[in-house]
Design a protein around this motif. Sequence first.
Motif, PDB file in Angstrom:
ATOM      1  N   ASP A  98       0.842  -1.185   0.000  1.00  0.00           N
ATOM      2  CA  ASP A  98       0.000   0.000   0.000  1.00  0.00           C
ATOM      3  C   ASP A  98       0.881   1.240   0.000  1.00  0.00           C
ATOM      4  O   ASP A  98       1.599   1.498   0.970  1.00  0.00           O
ATOM      5  CB  ASP A  98      -0.925   0.002   1.223  1.00  0.00           C
ATOM      6  CG  ASP A  98      -1.877  -1.178   1.218  1.00  0.00           C
ATOM      7  OD1 ASP A  98      -2.503  -1.422   0.176  1.00  0.00           O
ATOM      8  OD2 ASP A  98      -2.000  -1.857   2.260  1.00  0.00           O
ATOM      9  N   SER A 100       1.349   5.228   0.063  1.00  0.00           N
ATOM     10  CA  SER A 100       0.693   6.449   0.528  1.00  0.00           C
ATOM     11  C   SER A 100       1.607   7.615   0.180  1.00  0.00           C
ATOM     12  O   SER A 100       2.734   7.696   0.664  1.00  0.00           O
ATOM     13  CB  SER A 100       0.449   6.375   2.033  1.00  0.00           C
ATOM     14  OG  SER A 100      -0.166   7.554   2.481  1.00  0.00           O
ATOM     15  N   THR A 135      -1.836  -0.768  -3.982  1.00  0.00           N
ATOM     16  CA  THR A 135      -2.773   0.347  -3.893  1.00  0.00           C
ATOM     17  C   THR A 135      -1.999   1.649  -3.800  1.00  0.00           C
ATOM     18  O   THR A 135      -0.828   1.666  -3.414  1.00  0.00           O
ATOM     19  CB  THR A 135      -3.697   0.212  -2.669  1.00  0.00           C
ATOM     20  OG1 THR A 135      -2.911   0.308  -1.468  1.00  0.00           O
ATOM     21  CG2 THR A 135      -4.473  -1.102  -2.688  1.00  0.00           C
ATOM     22  N   GLU A 137      -2.757   5.658  -2.434  1.00  0.00           N
ATOM     23  CA  GLU A 137      -3.549   6.759  -1.855  1.00  0.00           C
ATOM     24  C   GLU A 137      -2.660   7.983  -1.958  1.00  0.00           C
ATOM     25  O   GLU A 137      -1.469   7.914  -1.665  1.00  0.00           O
ATOM     26  CB  GLU A 137      -3.864   6.442  -0.398  1.00  0.00           C
ATOM     27  CG  GLU A 137      -4.483   7.558   0.371  1.00  0.00           C
ATOM     28  CD  GLU A 137      -4.583   7.219   1.857  1.00  0.00           C
ATOM     29  OE1 GLU A 137      -4.114   8.034   2.660  1.00  0.00           O
ATOM     30  OE2 GLU A 137      -5.084   6.129   2.180  1.00  0.00           O
TER      31      GLU A 137
END
Length: 142
Positions: A98, A100, A135, A137
Amino acid sequence: MITRTASARYEGFGKEGKGRVSTQSGVLADQPYGFATRFEDAPGTNPEELIAAAHAACFTMALSFALAKEGFTDGTLETTAGVKLEKDGDGFRVSRSDLSLEARMTGIDADRFAAIAEGAKADCPISKLLNAEITLEHRLNG
């Protein structure tokens, strides 16, 4: 083609074993790793932390180059990668990374920035290496 190397040594076996990891550049030199650094909070590193560092660095650099290609020259990109290790049958697997991202730059709208960032996520060599969900973000501050 560029080849970078790292080495690992493990003395003893299982939970009682102790390892050391080093990199070609010397930035890691005999850094400890083992069960306690991977699954507990002992000082040292672990493979997932190293993958997270590699993914954060690779993606951030890919995004920097993509933004430069679009004519942007100034800003700051800060990325954290969270690599998840989970049980998989009798073993484990890295199931996701993930990303960020916090970006500080001006002169770009949020949709264009998001498209460039998604492209960098897909084109980053470490993203291509990982057999895991990835992912992203992001937050853009102008």
